[in-house]
Design a protein around this motif. Structure first.
Motif, PDB file in Angstrom:
ATOM      1  N   GLY A  96      38.208  48.665  32.920  1.00  0.00           N
ATOM      2  CA  GLY A  96      37.121  47.985  33.633  1.00  0.00           C
ATOM      3  C   GLY A  96      35.942  48.925  33.836  1.00  0.00           C
ATOM      4  N   GLY A 118      30.131  48.296  37.272  1.00  0.00           N
ATOM      5  CA  GLY A 118      30.496  48.435  38.679  1.00  0.00           C
ATOM      6  C   GLY A 118      31.257  49.692  39.041  1.00  0.00           C
ATOM      7  N   LEU A 119      32.364  49.506  39.756  1.00  0.00           N
ATOM      8  CA  LEU A 119      33.125  50.634  40.281  1.00  0.00           C
ATOM      9  C   LEU A 119      33.743  51.463  39.154  1.00  0.00           C
ATOM     10  N   GLY A 120      34.207  50.792  38.103  1.00  0.00           N
ATOM     11  CA  GLY A 120      34.813  51.514  36.976  1.00  0.00           C
ATOM     12  C   GLY A 120      33.798  52.411  36.282  1.00  0.00           C
ATOM     13  N   ASP A 132      37.366  48.492  28.291  1.00  0.00           N
ATOM     14  CA  ASP A 132      36.922  47.228  28.909  1.00  0.00           C
ATOM     15  C   ASP A 132      37.069  46.100  27.895  1.00  0.00           C
ATOM     16  N   ASP A 168      34.826  43.673  27.747  1.00  0.00           N
ATOM     17  CA  ASP A 168      33.451  43.259  27.416  1.00  0.00           C
ATOM     18  C   ASP A 168      32.834  44.280  26.442  1.00  0.00           C
ATOM     19  N   VAL A 170      39.700  46.811  25.369  1.00  0.00           N
ATOM     20  CA  VAL A 170      41.065  46.459  25.774  1.00  0.00           C
ATOM     21  C   VAL A 170      41.019  45.190  26.609  1.00  0.00           C
ATOM     22  N   ALA A 223      45.227  42.217  30.337  1.00  0.00           N
ATOM     23  CA  ALA A 223      46.195  41.128  30.528  1.00  0.00           C
ATOM     24  C   ALA A 223      47.172  41.029  29.360  1.00  0.00           C
ATOM     25  N   LYS A 271      45.868  41.577  44.918  1.00  0.00           N
ATOM     26  CA  LYS A 271      45.491  42.871  45.485  1.00  0.00           C
ATOM     27  C   LYS A 271      46.540  43.380  46.469  1.00  0.00           C
ATOM     28  N   PRO A 285      38.690  49.373  48.124  1.00  0.00           N
ATOM     29  CA  PRO A 285      37.273  49.284  48.503  1.00  0.00           C
ATOM     30  C   PRO A 285      37.013  48.066  49.389  1.00  0.00           C
ATOM     31  N   PHE A 299      31.288  46.205  47.938  1.00  0.00           N
ATOM     32  CA  PHE A 299      30.350  47.049  47.192  1.00  0.00           C
ATOM     33  C   PHE A 299      29.345  46.172  46.464  1.00  0.00           C
ATOM     34  N   THR A 350      27.984  45.547  41.533  1.00  0.00           N
ATOM     35  CA  THR A 350      29.157  45.171  40.741  1.00  0.00           C
ATOM     36  C   THR A 350      29.008  43.701  40.332  1.00  0.00           C
ATOM     37  N   ILE A 357      31.675  41.490  39.876  1.00  0.00           N
ATOM     38  CA  ILE A 357      32.918  40.728  40.014  1.00  0.00           C
ATOM     39  C   ILE A 357      32.732  39.362  40.667  1.00  0.00           C
TER      40      ILE A 357
END
Ligand SMILES: NC(=O)c1ccc[n+]([C@@H]2O[C@H](COP(=O)([O-])OP(=O)(O)OC[C@H]3O[C@@H](n4cnc5c(N)ncnc54)[C@H](O)[C@@H]3O)[C@@H](O)[C@H]2O)c1
Length: 276
Positions: A23, A27-29, A47, A49, A72, A75, A178, A204, A207, A210, A212
């Motif tokens: 990811g 964002g965070l990744g 990722d 995308d 990648v 899932a 989560k 987190p 944030f 990002t 998401i």
């Protein structure tokens, strides 16, 4: 007389560590990949995308940082196996993995009044658990196989403070996944401790910067930002840069006695919610 700079450098030395961040295109990744590359780690951004992965990896190159990228789908177990094989073939091993890829279920973040059980769609639930829970399992499984052979390694899973208490603004699949990964982290930490592999989770709070929430958290409206800020004792959303200190800590020798824990970076949100 102690040389402070040398002490910091030894404690937080990640130079030449072989790192994978899932990811990482956004964002965070991306912040995780950036700080570790800045500190001299050999980072592979992974990722689903492809387009954004290319532009994010190019952005690091523009800063003069070296980074690889691999497409990648976490899932898909075969895809994660191929990612790990790719990194081991290219780098000769794997020292640190951030299992960070995640999605929010429809209707995404900031659901006015929260999601109701009668609106939970099974296909949506399954797709969120497929990435956020199964994806973490696949990453833990294939990364730990390499690390166990090496006798060392670190795995850091991105959970959320929505994994530690209910969070009506996000959806059922999200809070379920989560929460689940935190206990998976604890169990993997127990199993892998004798092999020198440390496993932790980070949680987190809200944030911005990002994607998401279907775009709403990338550049939030003042109203949305206020809505989140009300839940945070520090009275604001965080910037992805504010995760970098914990990322560096968990990837570096400074965290050598830390495993099986979930670390909050949430501006005190859980204290306010009575859940910390
Ligand atoms: N943004 C927040 O406020 C917040 C809060 C708590 C936890 N988190 C968690 O942080 C992690 C990163 O999310 P973010 O907020 O940076 O969002 P983001 O959407 O900016 O980044 C997530 C990345 O994961 C990738 N991804 C999605 N599905 C994938 C898959 N199947 N395989 C590989 N990559 C995939 C996306 O393409 C994207 O680049 C997630 O696990 C999320 O749940 C975010």
């Amino acid at each position: 007389m102690t040389n402070g700079a040398a002490v910091y450098q030894r404690l937080f030395d990640v130079r030449d560590s072989r790192v994978v961040v899932t990811g990482a295109a956004s964002g965070l990744g991306f912040a995780m990949a950036e700080v570790l590359a800045e500190c001299g780690a050999r980072v592979t951004l992974a990722d689903v995308d492809r387009e954004r992965l290319e532009s994010s990896t190019a952005a690091l190159a523009d800063l003069g940082l070296e980074a690889r990228s691999v497409v990648v789908d976490v899932a898909d177990e075969a895809s994660v196996r191929a990612l790990v094989e790719d990194v081991v073939a290219a780098e000769g091993g794997l020292d640190v993995v951030f299992a960070n890829a995640g999605i929010a279920s429809r209707p995404g973040f900031a659901v006015e009044g929260g999601q109701r059980l009668d609106t939970v769609d099974r296909a949506d639930w399954d797709s969120v658990l497929g990435v956020n829970l199964n994806g973490v399992l696949h990453t833990l499984k294939h990364a730990s196989a390499v690390m166990r052979r090496q006798g060392s390694g670190r795995i850091v899973v991105t959970s959320s403070n929505a994994g530690l208490r209910p969070e009506p603004e996000v959806c059922y699949g999200y809070v379920a996944s989560k929460a689940a990964v935190i206990n998976v982290v604890r169990q993997a930490a127990l199993e892998l401790a004798p092999h020198g592999v440390l496993v932790n989770a980070i949680c987190p709070g809200p944030f911005k910067g990002t994607r998401i929430g279907g775009g709403v958290t990338e550049d939030p409206t003042p109203e949305l930002e206020q809505m989140w800020a009300r839940t945070v004792p520090l009275r604001r959303m965080a910037d992805p840069d504010e995760l970098k200190g914990l990322v560096l800590l968990l990837a570096s020798p400074a965290s050598s006695f830390m495993t099986g824990a979930a670390y909050l970076v949430d501006g005190g949100t859980l204290v306010l919610a009575g859940g910390a």
